[in-house]
Design a protein around this motif. Structure first.
Motif, PDB file in Angstrom:
ATOM      1  N   HIS A 183       0.825  -1.212   0.000  1.00  0.00           N
ATOM      2  CA  HIS A 183       0.000   0.000   0.000  1.00  0.00           C
ATOM      3  C   HIS A 183       0.862   1.266   0.000  1.00  0.00           C
ATOM      4  N   LYS A 184       1.998   1.232   0.691  1.00  0.00           N
ATOM      5  CA  LYS A 184       2.882   2.408   0.713  1.00  0.00           C
ATOM      6  C   LYS A 184       3.457   2.687  -0.668  1.00  0.00           C
ATOM      7  N   ALA A 186       0.649   3.974  -2.829  1.00  0.00           N
ATOM      8  CA  ALA A 186       0.324   5.354  -2.456  1.00  0.00           C
ATOM      9  C   ALA A 186       1.363   6.325  -3.006  1.00  0.00           C
ATOM     10  N   TYR A 236       0.481   9.409  -5.496  1.00  0.00           N
ATOM     11  CA  TYR A 236       0.835  10.797  -5.180  1.00  0.00           C
ATOM     12  C   TYR A 236       1.718  11.407  -6.276  1.00  0.00           C
ATOM     13  N   LEU A 278      -4.530   4.991  -0.294  1.00  0.00           N
ATOM     14  CA  LEU A 278      -3.900   6.082   0.462  1.00  0.00           C
ATOM     15  C   LEU A 278      -4.150   5.973   1.964  1.00  0.00           C
TER      16      LEU A 278
END
Length: 373
Positions: A9-10, A13, A17, A315
């Motif tokens: 997920h990081k 994300a 971004y 996010l």
């Protein structure tokens, strides 16, 4: 939550971004009239980085039951950061009014394609999930091969449109053939999915040789997308959704289904634009119309459908779920107004994106958006 899921997920994300920042840069280049930099950013960087961010979480989720799920996640995370960092570098190059090399783009897309094929091979996938993630791997394979082999043999804007079809459009097919029918307890028509993938590959190959012919093949391939993903069942599913008890579930289903109604409309618009461009290939205005009918219309429509549902999860932020069809309408007006006024189309596009943000905006204001579903 397992540590490897958090890492996935990081990385997703981070890619999302980066794509948002690059989207703002691309829209700025459009606003100041630098169409070449706008086209390069949107087609080769913004869309691929955003798609990669979504694809990583999607593929990891599909392989989560595999005994090698952690290995799969590690490979996906490394590949995602690679693609996202390419986006950062390309963004700086564009600020210096330089373009990212096509060969570099092809190599980076190829790395991610290999990782996705490894996921397909060791991820213990089955059914439409396997078909879907294999489709994503196929999309990056097409994009990599196209970028490396075309080199400087194809025109500037033609190259970037071909890249959109190879990567973004093929990825849309790959995700929708699983997400749409499975949402309503069904399965894709597998033989038509294989035929769709084959037609898409033939279309990209033809486009690399003769863009005006390939554009027609790619547009005709979209007609296979409708029955392959069971979008022909839209009237039935809409009727069932309308009969649901009012609430968040009904709203999300209606938003999802109405979005796909617009997607089917865009298939017709893309086919019409491709027919005009293939009939008069030397008329660059028709090429621009075809490009924006594909990107501002068909591709963006699918992003508008999925982003309010998927991006907040990736996010790790709450969502207000103010589902409305107003963003679809603004995007549609932007697409059909582009041949008349590019400035009006840009304004309507920005409005559509802002409305999409408001759907998920985790604040009490506004409590409701007009044309809520």
């Amino acid at each position: 939550m397992a540590a490897w899921i958090k890492r996935v997920h990081k990385s997703s994300a981070f890619a999302v971004y980066v794509s948002i920042v690059l989207l703002i840069e691309a829209l700025w280049e459009a606003a100041r009239g630098v169409s070449a930099l706008h086209a390069a950013l949107m087609s080769s960087i913004v869309l691929p980085v955003f798609v990669t961010g979504i694809a990583t979480s999607y593929a990891a989720s599909g392989a989560r039951r595999s005994a090698r799920a952690e290995t799969v996640a590690l490979l996906l995370v490394a590949a995602t950061y690679t693609v996202a960092l390419l986006g950062v570098v390309a963004g700086f190059l564009v600020l210096l009014e330089r373009l990212p090399p096509r060969l570099l783009l092809g190599l980076v897309y190829g790395v991610y394609a290999i990782i996705l094929w490894v996921v397909v091979g060791i991820g213990s996938l089955a059914g439409s999930v396997a078909l879907s993630i294999a489709g994503l791997a196929y999309a990056y394979t097409l994009a990599s091969t196209y970028s490396i082999l075309t080199g400087q043999t194809i025109g500037f804007y033609e190259y970037y449109l071909g890249l959109v079809y190879a990567l973004a459009v093929t990825s849309i097919y790959a995700v929708t053939v699983h997400s749409f029918p499975s949402t309503y307890g069904g399965k894709p028509r597998a033989w038509l999915v294989y035929l769709l993938y084959a037609a898409q590959g033939a279309g990209v190959a033809t486009y690399a040789w003769r863009p005006y012919l390939g554009s027609l093949v790619l547009a005709l391939a979209m007609l296979l997308y409708i029955p392959a993903a069971r979008l022909d069942k839209l009237p039935l599913f809409l009727e069932k959704a309308r009969s649901m008890k009012p609430g968040p579930a009904r709203s999300s289903h209606l938003y999802f289904l109405v979005g796909h109604v617009f997607a089917v409309i865009y298939v017709a618009l893309v086919l019409g634009a491709s027919l005009m461009y293939s009939s008069f290939p030397s008329t660059y205005k028709l090429l621009y119309i075809f490009i924006h009918t594909t990107t501002m219309g068909f591709v963006l429509q699918h992003i508008l459908i999925h982003a309010p549902m998927m991006v907040p999860i990736i996010l790790g932020i709450p969502t207000a779920r103010r589902y409305t069809a107003l963003n679809y309408i603004a995007s549609f007006l932007a697409t059909i107004s582009f041949p008349i006024s590019e400035e009006a189309a840009l304004v309507l596009l920005v409005i559509s994106l802002l409305l999409t943000v408001l759907i998920a905006w985790p604040r009490k204001w506004p409590p409701r958006i007009p044309l809520s579903v």
